[in-house]
Design a protein around this motif. Structure first.
Motif, PDB file in Angstrom:
ATOM      1  N   CYS A  10       4.660   8.487  -8.815  1.00  0.00           N
ATOM      2  CA  CYS A  10       4.609   7.135  -8.232  1.00  0.00           C
ATOM      3  C   CYS A  10       3.883   7.171  -6.888  1.00  0.00           C
ATOM      4  O   CYS A  10       3.021   6.325  -6.602  1.00  0.00           O
ATOM      5  N   ALA A  11       4.227   8.153  -6.053  1.00  0.00           N
ATOM      6  CA  ALA A  11       3.607   8.241  -4.722  1.00  0.00           C
ATOM      7  C   ALA A  11       2.106   8.509  -4.847  1.00  0.00           C
ATOM      8  O   ALA A  11       1.300   7.967  -4.075  1.00  0.00           O
ATOM      9  N   SER A  12       1.707   9.321  -5.828  1.00  0.00           N
ATOM     10  CA  SER A  12       0.291   9.671  -5.972  1.00  0.00           C
ATOM     11  C   SER A  12      -0.519   8.486  -6.509  1.00  0.00           C
ATOM     12  O   SER A  12      -1.643   8.230  -6.051  1.00  0.00           O
ATOM     13  N   VAL A  13       0.057   7.764  -7.470  1.00  0.00           N
ATOM     14  CA  VAL A  13      -0.627   6.570  -8.001  1.00  0.00           C
ATOM     15  C   VAL A  13      -0.758   5.525  -6.896  1.00  0.00           C
ATOM     16  O   VAL A  13      -1.832   4.948  -6.669  1.00  0.00           O
ATOM     17  N   GLN A  14       0.347   5.299  -6.203  1.00  0.00           N
ATOM     18  CA  GLN A  14       0.345   4.309  -5.124  1.00  0.00           C
ATOM     19  C   GLN A  14      -0.678   4.676  -4.046  1.00  0.00           C
ATOM     20  O   GLN A  14      -1.403   3.807  -3.529  1.00  0.00           O
ATOM     21  N   ALA A  15      -0.759   5.968  -3.729  1.00  0.00           N
ATOM     22  CA  ALA A  15      -1.703   6.411  -2.694  1.00  0.00           C
ATOM     23  C   ALA A  15      -3.136   6.071  -3.093  1.00  0.00           C
ATOM     24  O   ALA A  15      -3.949   5.661  -2.250  1.00  0.00           O
ATOM     25  N   ALA A  16      -3.454   6.229  -4.398  1.00  0.00           N
ATOM     26  CA  ALA A  16      -4.814   5.928  -4.867  1.00  0.00           C
ATOM     27  C   ALA A  16      -5.105   4.432  -4.714  1.00  0.00           C
ATOM     28  O   ALA A  16      -6.167   4.035  -4.199  1.00  0.00           O
ATOM     29  N   ILE A  17      -4.152   3.593  -5.136  1.00  0.00           N
ATOM     30  CA  ILE A  17      -4.364   2.133  -5.059  1.00  0.00           C
ATOM     31  C   ILE A  17      -4.479   1.700  -3.600  1.00  0.00           C
ATOM     32  O   ILE A  17      -5.403   0.968  -3.217  1.00  0.00           O
ATOM     33  N   VAL A  18      -3.546   2.183  -2.773  1.00  0.00           N
ATOM     34  CA  VAL A  18      -3.513   1.748  -1.371  1.00  0.00           C
ATOM     35  C   VAL A  18      -4.756   2.230  -0.613  1.00  0.00           C
ATOM     36  O   VAL A  18      -5.349   1.478   0.172  1.00  0.00           O
ATOM     37  N   GLU A  19      -5.188   3.441  -0.889  1.00  0.00           N
ATOM     38  CA  GLU A  19      -6.370   3.940  -0.161  1.00  0.00           C
ATOM     39  C   GLU A  19      -7.591   3.061  -0.434  1.00  0.00           C
ATOM     40  O   GLU A  19      -8.331   2.703   0.484  1.00  0.00           O
ATOM     41  N   VAL A  20      -7.781   2.697  -1.713  1.00  0.00           N
ATOM     42  CA  VAL A  20      -8.941   1.852  -2.034  1.00  0.00           C
ATOM     43  C   VAL A  20      -8.818   0.486  -1.359  1.00  0.00           C
ATOM     44  O   VAL A  20      -9.778  -0.009  -0.743  1.00  0.00           O
ATOM     45  N   ALA A  64      -9.220   0.982   2.586  1.00  0.00           N
ATOM     46  CA  ALA A  64     -10.552   1.422   3.030  1.00  0.00           C
ATOM     47  C   ALA A  64     -11.586   0.308   2.835  1.00  0.00           C
ATOM     48  O   ALA A  64     -12.388   0.035   3.742  1.00  0.00           O
ATOM     49  N   LYS A  65     -11.534  -0.362   1.673  1.00  0.00           N
ATOM     50  CA  LYS A  65     -12.557  -1.400   1.436  1.00  0.00           C
ATOM     51  C   LYS A  65     -12.310  -2.626   2.318  1.00  0.00           C
ATOM     52  O   LYS A  65     -13.255  -3.278   2.772  1.00  0.00           O
ATOM     53  N   SER A  66     -11.042  -2.911   2.581  1.00  0.00           N
ATOM     54  CA  SER A  66     -10.714  -4.052   3.457  1.00  0.00           C
ATOM     55  C   SER A  66     -11.243  -3.810   4.870  1.00  0.00           C
ATOM     56  O   SER A  66     -11.903  -4.671   5.461  1.00  0.00           O
ATOM     57  N   ILE A  67     -10.950  -2.633   5.399  1.00  0.00           N
ATOM     58  CA  ILE A  67     -11.334  -2.336   6.790  1.00  0.00           C
ATOM     59  C   ILE A  67     -12.860  -2.269   6.907  1.00  0.00           C
ATOM     60  O   ILE A  67     -13.457  -2.772   7.868  1.00  0.00           O
ATOM     61  N   GLN A  84      -0.135   1.283   6.049  1.00  0.00           N
ATOM     62  CA  GLN A  84      -1.507   1.793   6.232  1.00  0.00           C
ATOM     63  C   GLN A  84      -2.445   0.725   6.762  1.00  0.00           C
ATOM     64  O   GLN A  84      -3.369   1.019   7.519  1.00  0.00           O
ATOM     65  N   LEU A  85      -2.214  -0.527   6.386  1.00  0.00           N
ATOM     66  CA  LEU A  85      -3.021  -1.598   6.990  1.00  0.00           C
ATOM     67  C   LEU A  85      -2.724  -1.669   8.489  1.00  0.00           C
ATOM     68  O   LEU A  85      -3.645  -1.814   9.307  1.00  0.00           O
ATOM     69  N   CYS A 109      -5.588  -1.036  11.182  1.00  0.00           N
ATOM     70  CA  CYS A 109      -5.949  -2.157  12.057  1.00  0.00           C
ATOM     71  C   CYS A 109      -5.711  -1.780  13.521  1.00  0.00           C
ATOM     72  O   CYS A 109      -6.461  -2.212  14.399  1.00  0.00           O
ATOM     73  N   GLN A 110      -4.697  -0.961  13.761  1.00  0.00           N
ATOM     74  CA  GLN A 110      -4.454  -0.513  15.140  1.00  0.00           C
ATOM     75  C   GLN A 110      -5.625   0.342  15.633  1.00  0.00           C
ATOM     76  O   GLN A 110      -6.130   0.166  16.729  1.00  0.00           O
ATOM     77  N   CYS A 111      -6.094   1.262  14.762  1.00  0.00           N
ATOM     78  CA  CYS A 111      -7.258   2.104  15.113  1.00  0.00           C
ATOM     79  C   CYS A 111      -8.475   1.258  15.435  1.00  0.00           C
ATOM     80  O   CYS A 111      -9.238   1.558  16.345  1.00  0.00           O
ATOM     81  N   GLU A 112      -8.679   0.213  14.622  1.00  0.00           N
ATOM     82  CA  GLU A 112      -9.870  -0.628  14.774  1.00  0.00           C
ATOM     83  C   GLU A 112      -9.698  -1.709  15.840  1.00  0.00           C
ATOM     84  O   GLU A 112     -10.604  -2.492  16.062  1.00  0.00           O
TER      85      GLU A 112
END
Ligand code: KG4
Ligand code: ZN
Length: 354
Positions: free
Chosen positions: A253-263, A266-269, A295-296, A300-303
């Protein structure tokens, strides 16, 4: 406030029935006085997805009691309403029909203006339905890039100004929520699986398995999630024994979620950075996901972007966001819709009238 704007009508009743939530809200002077939501999730769980005919019947059963409750909670009487709004599209045709026609009939009976609302456009404003600053401070967050991510849609939108927006990209196949739900189904979870994957992932290792990040490095703002689902399907076909171990399921679950969330992140930012906006917003059912929210927030804090996420209870479909947008539109002199306008099940956001 622009000189040509007048105050929103004092009281507005809004209806949302585009998918599997029946919801009625009362919005008074741009603030939510009541927002009653009845979810049909349990009704559809045994079918593994929303059954349109069942959804429409349930909306029919629920709409009147929910409208009465929304009015009662707001302390308003129907005769004191100034306008009626409802989701006109996009969505399931039979489900949309129930809410739209009921709202139009209500407007006709009360002799009040009716306004048909685009469901995705309303999501753009759902981060302002509750919280601080309120919707009247929306301008402080413009222009922004907004992620709408749920079981039915995944899109990035550039909100240039109030009621002015441009779709940057969207999914070319499955929505992100659909991907959570289909992968959960492969793992034997009931519909919708997103919340359960989120819970299990909290105690799993996101680096345990590596799944593809589709379109992560493509030079566009589109998404694709069906390849990830297929990759998990083949992986589980080849390693069915893994599902018997609770720890491995948490890691999956954590690995699948990580793939979805990363995309998604990353594309949003990347889009927000490219367009030079200083604000980012997100809404839709998947925005409840804790890893996505964290992660958002970190990115967003970094940016140094202002981040405005819809509250978890308002990420999923609700009539409050329909009422807030209808109030903004009426304040900007949007013409009311005709009372005999039809549903728009495939209404493109680009075609939503200002
Ligand atoms: O906005 P929504 O209620 O309905 C539409 O699809 O329009 O979103 C429901 C979707 C489902 O796919 C559900 O699995 C997903 O949102 N979802 C989540 C979470 N909560 C709801 N996905 C991941 N993590 C969550 N916590
Ligand atoms: Zn939605």
């Amino acid at each position: 406030m622009h000189a040509s704007e007048r105050q929103p009508p004092t009281a507005l009743l809004a209806v949302e029935t585009s998918c599997d939530e029946t919801s009625v809200a009362v919005v008074q002077s741009g603030r939510v006085a009541s927002n009653v939501v009845s979810s049909q999730v349990r009704l559809h769980a045994e079918y593994g997805g929303v059954v349109p005919e069942l959804a429409a019947r349930e909306h029919l059963r629920q709409l009147l009691p929910i409208a009465r409750e929304a009015l009662a909670r707001s302390g308003m009487r129907a005769v004191n309403l100034d306008a009626i709004a409802a989701t006109q599209g996009p969505g399931l045709p039979s489900a949309l029909m129930v809410g739209l026609k009921a709202a139009q009939a209500f407007a006709f009976a009360l002799r009040r203006p009716f306004i048909g609302i685009h469901h995705h456009e309303a999501h753009l404003y759902s981060p302002w339905v509750a919280g601080d600053p309120p919707v009247s401070h929306f301008e402080e967050f413009q222009p922004n890039v907004s992620l709408i991510v749920s079981g039915g849609h995944t899109m990035l939108v550039h909100v240039q100004a109030k009621l002015q927006h441009r779709v940057l990209g969207s999914t070319v196949d499955d929505a992100a929520g659909e991907c959570f739900d289909k992968i959960g189904k492969l793992m034997g979870m009931p519909y919708p699986a997103g919340p359960q994957i989120d819970r299990l992932a909290e105690e799993g290792n996101p680096h345990a398995f590596t799944f593809p990040r589709p379109m992560l490095n493509d030079a566009n703002d589109d998404f694709s999630f069906s390849g990830l689902k297929t990759s998990v399907r083949y992986f589980l076909r080849d390693h069915p024994q893994l599902l018997a171990e609770a720890k491995v399921v948490r890691d999956l679950c954590a690995s699948v979620q990580a793939a979805i969330v990363e995309v998604l992140v990353a594309k949003s930012i990347r889009a927000a950075r490219r367009l030079g906006v200083r604000c980012f917003t997100a809404s839709g059912g998947v925005t409840c996901n804790r890893a996505l929210r964290r992660q958002l927030a970190a990115s967003c804090q970094c940016e140094k972007f202002n981040l405005r996420l819809a509250e978890p209870s308002l990420c999923t479909d609700n009539a409050a966001m329909i009422g807030i947008l209808a109030g903004l539109k009426l304040a900007l002199h949007a013409a009311p819709s005709a009372l005999d306008e039809d549903i728009r099940p495939n209404w493109a956001l680009a075609a939503a009238r200002p």
